[in-house]
Design an enzyme around this catalytic site. Structure first.
Site, PDB file in Angstrom:
ATOM      1  N   GLU A 186      53.599  14.361  21.540  1.00 13.92           N
ATOM      2  CA  GLU A 186      52.484  15.308  21.413  1.00 13.92           C
ATOM      3  C   GLU A 186      52.290  16.198  22.644  1.00 13.92           C
ATOM      4  O   GLU A 186      51.256  16.104  23.317  1.00 13.92           O
ATOM      5  CB  GLU A 186      51.191  14.555  21.100  1.00 13.92           C
ATOM      6  CG  GLU A 186      51.267  13.681  19.866  1.00 13.92           C
ATOM      7  CD  GLU A 186      49.942  12.971  19.555  1.00 13.92           C
ATOM      8  OE1 GLU A 186      49.034  13.004  20.377  1.00 13.92           O
ATOM      9  OE2 GLU A 186      49.841  12.379  18.468  1.00 13.92           O
ATOM     10  N   GLU A 203      53.390   8.604  13.770  1.00 15.15           N
ATOM     11  CA  GLU A 203      52.038   8.034  13.849  1.00 15.15           C
ATOM     12  C   GLU A 203      51.247   8.471  12.634  1.00 15.15           C
ATOM     13  O   GLU A 203      51.264   9.645  12.266  1.00 15.15           O
ATOM     14  CB  GLU A 203      51.259   8.525  15.079  1.00 15.15           C
ATOM     15  CG  GLU A 203      51.713   7.952  16.388  1.00 15.15           C
ATOM     16  CD  GLU A 203      50.900   8.483  17.572  1.00 15.15           C
ATOM     17  OE1 GLU A 203      49.730   8.880  17.390  1.00 15.15           O
ATOM     18  OE2 GLU A 203      51.457   8.503  18.684  1.00 15.15           O
TER      19      GLU A 203
HETATM   20  O1  IFM Z   1      45.872   7.111  20.357  1.00 13.57           O
HETATM   21  C1  IFM Z   1      46.453   8.339  20.090  1.00 13.57           C
HETATM   22  C2  IFM Z   1      47.909   8.343  20.496  1.00 13.57           C
HETATM   23  O2  IFM Z   1      48.068   8.004  21.831  1.00 13.57           O
HETATM   24  C3  IFM Z   1      48.492   9.713  20.283  1.00 13.57           C
HETATM   25  N1  IFM Z   1      48.261  10.186  18.956  1.00 13.57           N
HETATM   26  C4  IFM Z   1      46.915  10.105  18.446  1.00 13.57           C
HETATM   27  C5  IFM Z   1      46.372   8.708  18.637  1.00 13.57           C
HETATM   28  C6  IFM Z   1      44.938   8.622  18.089  1.00 13.57           C
HETATM   29  O3  IFM Z   1      44.107   9.513  18.762  1.00 13.57           O
END
Ligand code: IFM
Length: 442
Positions: A163, A345
């Site tokens: 990210e 994710e």
């Molecule tokens: O916890 C975070 C993660 O570190 C990166 N993506 C989003 C998740 C939730 O906010």
């Protein structure tokens, strides 16, 4: 509603969010150590000093992963454990920790997927400008090379950055995340150097002739116009450019979005010859982190304004909109494919309550089930989606929200470090075994 037999199911975490052991075995300071200890930056003054104590409890955690029956575990490597000052001398004990973790995963038949950068920049590099300093990208290449040489034969899948939008915008644009700098203009420099770091790590990787796949993970948020008015549609184009295309275009097309001259003026001074060639070198897959969507309307000046959610929201205030995952996967495949995709994710924070040893998190089960169904629908529509990692294995340090937001499918009692399977984890186990099936999309 079916997934291919070789579909990879996994769970994900990140170093600073779970490891703890912030000052053990030679680990250096990271920007999150510094930021979380700065009053007012993190809710309740929480820090990652102990977190889930995974550094010491990793065997127990691997046993939990095995018990879930998943195929793969996505974790991140803490740069300050490997190079405490960000560059220079290597801390062997840091590398040894990840070797122990990977050995444990392999011994349990779990494929390791490693992210090189999930936001814990060594503080020493920040002291020299952090991601605003081009040298940081070069230091990242050196760090990546050390890790590739040490773990290259045992990792199944590499992710360079997690990210970069968050690292750049939240870290250097609005200051919500470490290191807490606030300059909209300068954050484009941070974003460029992050992407350059990705390109340089790819370059190092290719020279080593390793066989594992390598890619990058982006947090993509599909943007929907609030109405069919031309102004709202144009504002949505701008929001999509800022959030999504600013990262997708350089990685896949070798240029920044040309329809956003108002941002190009900020990045141009940072871009040197060959940078975009490095950044757009071929990758084996794209990792997508998906949580929600945005609804966009134009303000008085035609700029994008996020609108209120139309459906229920999670504890983060993020709208639950599973259809967004389908739309996003099709769009990425159409505009940037063909490229294998992973959901690296997906998950949700809810207000979990532990009662008599149980966490009845029905909302999370509904969330996961609905998103799985949209992923299956995208596969049926021809999207080469290869795997899906749930965020997260454990409740953990949710950045500026500290331990107040629980994303785990496993509950963590942060006082005792006890782990308790939430109902969602039990449901996921049954789903993996094929005992529970997905309901058709209503
Ligand atoms: O916890 C975070 C993660 O570190 C990166 N993506 C989003 C998740 C939730 O906010």
């Amino acid at each position: 509603m079916r997934f291919p037999d070789d579909f990879l199911w996994g769970v994900a975490t990140a170093s600073y969010q779970i490891e703890g052991a912030f000052n053990e075995d030679g680990r250096g300071e990271s920007i999150w150590d510094r930021f979380s200890k700065t009053p007012g930056k993190v809710l309740h003054g929480h820090t990652g000093d102990v977190a889930c104590n995974h550094y010491h409890l990793y065997k127990e955690d691997v046993a939990l992963i095995k018990d879930l029956g998943v195929d793969s575990y996505r974790f991140s490597i803490a740069w300050p454990r490997i190079l405490p000052q960000g560059s220079g001398s290597v801390n062997q004990k840091g590398l040894d920790f990840y070797k122990r973790l990977v050995d444990e995963l392999l011994a349990n038949g779990i494929k390791p997927a490693a992210t090189l950068y999930h936001w814990d920049l060594p503080q020493m590099l920040e002291n020299h400008g952090g991601w605003l300093n081009r040298d940081t990208a070069k230091h990242f290449q050196d760090y990546a090379q050390i890790v590739f040489e040490s773990l290259g034969d045992v990792i199944d899948s590499w992710i360079t950055l997690n990210e970069p939008w968050c690292s750049a915008y939240l870290g250097y644009g609005n200051g919500h995340h470490a290191p807490g700098r606030q300059s909209f203009a300068e954050h484009f420099g941070a974003a460029h150097h992050l992407l350059l770091a990705h390109g340089l790590a790819l370059q190092a990787y290719k020279q080593l002739n390793l066989s594992a796949e390598i890619g990058i993970t982006l947090n993509l948020i599909p943007q929907y116009p609030a109405s069919s008015k031309p102004a709202d549609i144009d504002a949505t184009r701008q929001a999509d450019g800022f959030q999504n295309r600013w990262y997708l275009d350089p990685v896949f097309k070798g240029h920044y979005p040309q329809d956003l001259p108002e941002f190009l003026i900020y990045v141009d001074p940072y871009v040197q010859e060959q940078d975009l060639k490095l950044i757009s070198a071929p990758i084996d897959f794209l990792g997508i982190n998906f949580y929600s969507r945005a609804i966009i309307a134009a303000d008085q000046t035609g700029k994008p304004q996020s609108q209120p959610a139309q459906y229920p929201v999670t504890a983060m205030g993020w709208e639950v909109y599973p259809q967004g995952l389908y739309d996003l996967l099709l769009r990425v495949h159409r505009d940037y494919g063909p490229i294998p995709l992973y959901i690296t994710e997906n998950g949700a924070a809810f207000h979990d309550i532990l009662e008599q040893g149980q966490v009845a998190d029905k909302e999370r089960i509904n969330y996961l089930e609905a998103h799985f169904a949209q992923a299956a629908r995208a596969i049926a529509a021809g999207v080469p989606l290869k795997g899906y990692f749930l965020w997260s294995l454990l409740d953990n340090f949710e950045w500026a929200f500290g331990y107040e937001r629980r994303f785990g499918i496993i509950y963590v009692d942060f006082e005792t470090q006890q782990r308790i399977l939430k109902d969602s984890a039990k449901w996921f186990k049954l789903f993996k075994k094929g005992v529970v099936k997905l309901s058709p999309i209503s």
